[in-house]
Design a protein around this motif. Structure first.
Motif, PDB file in Angstrom:
ATOM      1  N   ILE A  89      26.203  20.884   7.819  1.00 47.94           N
ATOM      2  CA  ILE A  89      25.345  20.107   8.518  1.00 47.94           C
ATOM      3  C   ILE A  89      26.381  20.405   9.667  1.00 47.94           C
ATOM      4  CG2 ILE A  89      24.801  17.987   9.282  1.00 47.94           C
ATOM      5  CD1 ILE A  89      24.095  17.156   6.377  1.00 47.94           C
ATOM      6  N   CYS A  90      25.621  20.682  10.782  1.00 49.89           N
ATOM      7  CA  CYS A  90      26.433  20.699  12.316  1.00 49.89           C
ATOM      8  C   CYS A  90      25.944  19.580  13.115  1.00 49.89           C
ATOM      9  CB  CYS A  90      26.002  21.795  12.939  1.00 49.89           C
ATOM     10  SG  CYS A  90      26.734  23.329  12.077  1.00 49.89           S
ATOM     11  N   LEU A  91      26.748  18.568  13.491  1.00 47.97           N
ATOM     12  CA  LEU A  91      26.329  17.369  14.190  1.00 47.97           C
ATOM     13  C   LEU A  91      26.635  17.821  15.822  1.00 47.97           C
ATOM     14  CD1 LEU A  91      28.095  14.398  12.529  1.00 47.97           C
ATOM     15  CD2 LEU A  91      25.959  15.378  12.204  1.00 47.97           C
ATOM     16  N   ALA A  92      25.478  17.977  16.436  1.00 51.14           N
ATOM     17  CA  ALA A  92      25.981  18.217  18.085  1.00 51.14           C
ATOM     18  C   ALA A  92      25.254  17.349  18.883  1.00 51.14           C
ATOM     19  CB  ALA A  92      25.116  19.664  18.152  1.00 51.14           C
ATOM     20  N   GLY A  93      26.121  16.265  19.235  1.00 49.83           N
ATOM     21  CA  GLY A  93      25.515  15.053  20.121  1.00 49.83           C
ATOM     22  C   GLY A  93      24.572  14.127  19.335  1.00 49.83           C
ATOM     23  N   PHE A  94      24.885  14.145  18.008  1.00 49.49           N
ATOM     24  CA  PHE A  94      24.056  13.016  17.188  1.00 49.49           C
ATOM     25  C   PHE A  94      24.771  11.761  17.299  1.00 49.49           C
ATOM     26  CE2 PHE A  94      23.225  11.328  12.710  1.00 49.49           C
ATOM     27  CZ  PHE A  94      21.852  11.392  12.976  1.00 49.49           C
ATOM     28  N   MET A  95      24.031  10.666  17.805  1.00 48.15           N
ATOM     29  CA  MET A  95      24.783   9.722  18.200  1.00 48.15           C
ATOM     30  C   MET A  95      24.841   8.578  17.078  1.00 48.15           C
ATOM     31  SD  MET A  95      25.832  10.302  20.968  1.00 48.15           S
ATOM     32  CE  MET A  95      26.325   8.794  21.828  1.00 48.15           C
ATOM     33  N   LYS A  96      24.674   8.657  15.742  1.00 49.22           N
ATOM     34  CA  LYS A  96      24.706   7.790  14.778  1.00 49.22           C
ATOM     35  C   LYS A  96      25.917   8.103  13.858  1.00 49.22           C
ATOM     36  CE  LYS A  96      21.008   5.640  15.913  1.00 49.22           C
ATOM     37  NZ  LYS A  96      21.021   4.133  15.881  1.00 49.22           N
ATOM     38  N   ILE A  97      26.513   7.105  13.594  1.00 51.08           N
ATOM     39  CA  ILE A  97      27.621   7.428  12.527  1.00 51.08           C
ATOM     40  C   ILE A  97      27.115   7.399  11.026  1.00 51.08           C
ATOM     41  CG2 ILE A  97      30.048   6.419  11.639  1.00 51.08           C
ATOM     42  CD1 ILE A  97      30.205   5.314  14.500  1.00 51.08           C
ATOM     43  N   LEU A  98      27.360   8.350  10.524  1.00 49.53           N
ATOM     44  CA  LEU A  98      27.152   8.767   9.123  1.00 49.53           C
ATOM     45  C   LEU A  98      28.199   7.827   8.303  1.00 49.53           C
ATOM     46  CD1 LEU A  98      26.663  12.573   9.109  1.00 49.53           C
ATOM     47  CD2 LEU A  98      24.903  10.826   9.237  1.00 49.53           C
ATOM     48  N   SER A  99      27.296   7.261   7.126  1.00 46.97           N
ATOM     49  CA  SER A  99      28.196   6.573   6.235  1.00 46.97           C
ATOM     50  C   SER A  99      28.967   7.252   5.335  1.00 46.97           C
ATOM     51  CB  SER A  99      27.280   5.524   5.246  1.00 46.97           C
ATOM     52  OG  SER A  99      26.637   6.584   4.293  1.00 46.97           O
ATOM     53  N   SER A 100      30.267   6.654   4.736  1.00 41.09           N
ATOM     54  CA  SER A 100      31.052   7.488   4.189  1.00 41.09           C
ATOM     55  C   SER A 100      30.652   7.693   2.715  1.00 41.09           C
ATOM     56  CB  SER A 100      32.365   6.423   3.942  1.00 41.09           C
ATOM     57  OG  SER A 100      31.909   5.290   3.431  1.00 41.09           O
ATOM     58  N   ASP A 101      29.355   7.130   2.272  1.00 44.66           N
ATOM     59  CA  ASP A 101      28.832   7.439   1.029  1.00 44.66           C
ATOM     60  C   ASP A 101      28.080   8.925   1.352  1.00 44.66           C
ATOM     61  OD1 ASP A 101      28.695   5.928  -1.125  1.00 44.66           O
ATOM     62  OD2 ASP A 101      26.504   5.492  -1.025  1.00 44.66           O
ATOM     63  N   LEU A 102      27.180   8.777   2.470  1.00 44.23           N
ATOM     64  CA  LEU A 102      26.696  10.307   2.694  1.00 44.23           C
ATOM     65  C   LEU A 102      27.648  11.275   2.964  1.00 44.23           C
ATOM     66  CD1 LEU A 102      23.661  10.947   4.166  1.00 44.23           C
ATOM     67  CD2 LEU A 102      24.944  11.661   5.878  1.00 44.23           C
ATOM     68  N   ILE A 103      28.757  11.123   3.680  1.00 42.75           N
ATOM     69  CA  ILE A 103      29.724  12.172   3.925  1.00 42.75           C
ATOM     70  C   ILE A 103      30.290  12.601   2.572  1.00 42.75           C
ATOM     71  CG2 ILE A 103      32.058  12.501   4.918  1.00 42.75           C
ATOM     72  CD1 ILE A 103      31.250  10.483   7.220  1.00 42.75           C
ATOM     73  N   LYS A 104      30.402  11.678   1.696  1.00 42.50           N
ATOM     74  CA  LYS A 104      31.076  12.147   0.224  1.00 42.50           C
ATOM     75  C   LYS A 104      30.159  12.927  -0.388  1.00 42.50           C
ATOM     76  CE  LYS A 104      33.718   8.177  -1.036  1.00 42.50           C
ATOM     77  NZ  LYS A 104      33.296   6.696  -1.863  1.00 42.50           N
ATOM     78  N   LYS A 105      28.889  12.849  -0.140  1.00 42.55           N
ATOM     79  CA  LYS A 105      27.873  13.496  -0.973  1.00 42.55           C
ATOM     80  C   LYS A 105      27.788  14.944  -0.213  1.00 42.55           C
ATOM     81  CE  LYS A 105      24.666   9.842  -2.818  1.00 42.55           C
ATOM     82  NZ  LYS A 105      24.424   8.831  -2.036  1.00 42.55           N
ATOM     83  N   PHE A 106      28.413  15.037   0.804  1.00 45.17           N
ATOM     84  CA  PHE A 106      28.140  16.380   1.458  1.00 45.17           C
ATOM     85  C   PHE A 106      29.642  16.697   2.091  1.00 45.17           C
ATOM     86  CE2 PHE A 106      25.598  19.485   3.705  1.00 45.17           C
ATOM     87  CZ  PHE A 106      24.560  19.840   2.672  1.00 45.17           C
ATOM     88  N   LYS A 107      30.624  16.301   1.061  1.00 49.64           N
ATOM     89  CA  LYS A 107      31.993  16.628   1.299  1.00 49.64           C
ATOM     90  C   LYS A 107      32.258  17.894   1.691  1.00 49.64           C
ATOM     91  CE  LYS A 107      36.417  15.127  -0.119  1.00 49.64           C
ATOM     92  NZ  LYS A 107      37.516  16.042  -0.828  1.00 49.64           N
ATOM     93  N   GLY A 108      33.137  18.142   3.177  1.00 48.74           N
ATOM     94  CA  GLY A 108      33.400  19.679   3.647  1.00 48.74           C
ATOM     95  C   GLY A 108      32.410  20.388   4.032  1.00 48.74           C
ATOM     96  N   ARG A 109      31.333  19.744   4.131  1.00 45.78           N
ATOM     97  CA  ARG A 109      29.977  20.378   4.670  1.00 45.78           C
ATOM     98  C   ARG A 109      29.400  19.771   5.761  1.00 45.78           C
ATOM     99  NH1 ARG A 109      27.748  24.377   0.864  1.00 45.78           N
ATOM    100  NH2 ARG A 109      29.183  24.866  -0.639  1.00 45.78           N
ATOM    101  N   ILE A 110      30.102  18.897   6.632  1.00 46.65           N
ATOM    102  CA  ILE A 110      29.592  18.285   7.778  1.00 46.65           C
ATOM    103  C   ILE A 110      30.797  18.727   8.799  1.00 46.65           C
ATOM    104  CG2 ILE A 110      28.652  16.259   8.896  1.00 46.65           C
ATOM    105  CD1 ILE A 110      28.234  14.975   6.328  1.00 46.65           C
TER     106      ILE A 110
END
Ligand code: GRF
Length: 194
Positions: A89-110
């Motif tokens: 996942i590439c964030l490019a001007g995405f103005m929402k903060i992703l929860s740590s839960d979601l980040i964990k599920k996609f660890k190292g891939r955002i």
């Protein structure tokens, strides 16, 4: 690099909220003959994001995520990402903060692009804050996303000199130009090791 030659292109999702100049630039790179990635999904929390027009023009699947309820929004994001077999996942001007839960599920891939020389000037209004802080340089950073805002491991950075007469707008323009060089390079670096 050898690992990527001859292997299939990695599937990328780009998350945007507005203009989408980084998205446009990444699309351009993805269409190059020897590109190592394809953008197969664009997610936006904003139905009016101009960047969505680029996705449409290049027949890339677009998904608008309603953020009224964050939990539902993230459930929908996860579903789309899984359904489309997204590898990064590439964030490019995405103005929402992703929860740590979601980040964990996609660890190292955002990964994200941020318009400052991190760790300096996390968050918003980076250009004005760098000027007010009398910095000699600002720039841009591509970094992994972790649960703390703009704090994940740095992948690549580019310095940009702040001139005496630089306004916030001028500096933003100069830095954006560098972002368009930096993001594809950082992406390559990440994908080689994925
Ligand atoms: C860029 O400056 C990026 O660094 C920041 O948001 C801006 C997005 O610009 N995260 P664009 O929508 O890609 O033109």
């Amino acid at each position: 690099m050898a690992k990527l030659i001859g292997s299939r292109k990695k599937k990328i999702a780009v998350f945007i909220s507005g203009k989408g100049s980084n998205l446009k630039n990444l699309i351009k790179h993805s269409l190059k003959k020897n590109s190592y990635f394809e953008i197969t999904l664009v997610i936006s929390n904003n139905p009016k994001a101009k960047g969505l027009e680029y996705a449409k023009k290049f027949f890339i699947k677009r998904k608008i995520i309603n953020y009224k309820n964050v939990n539902i929004a993230e459930k929908n994001i996860l579903e789309e990402v899984k359904k489309n077999k997204i590898e990064l996942i590439c964030l490019a001007g995405f103005m929402k903060i992703l929860s740590s839960d979601l980040i964990k599920k996609f660890k190292g891939r955002i990964i994200n692009i941020h318009p400052s020389l991190l760790p300096k000037y996390k968050g918003l209004n980076t250009h004005q804050r760098a000027i007010d802080g009398k910095e000699k340089y600002s720039g841009c950073t591509v970094h992994y996303v972790n649960s703390k805002l703009d704090s994940g491991k740095i992948i690549l950075q580019k310095k940009v000199k702040i001139l005496k007469l630089d306004t916030c707008k001028k500096l933003a323009k100069k830095i954006l130009k560098q972002e368009h060089i930096l993001y594809p390079r950082a992406l390559k670096k990440v994908l080689i090791n994925l």
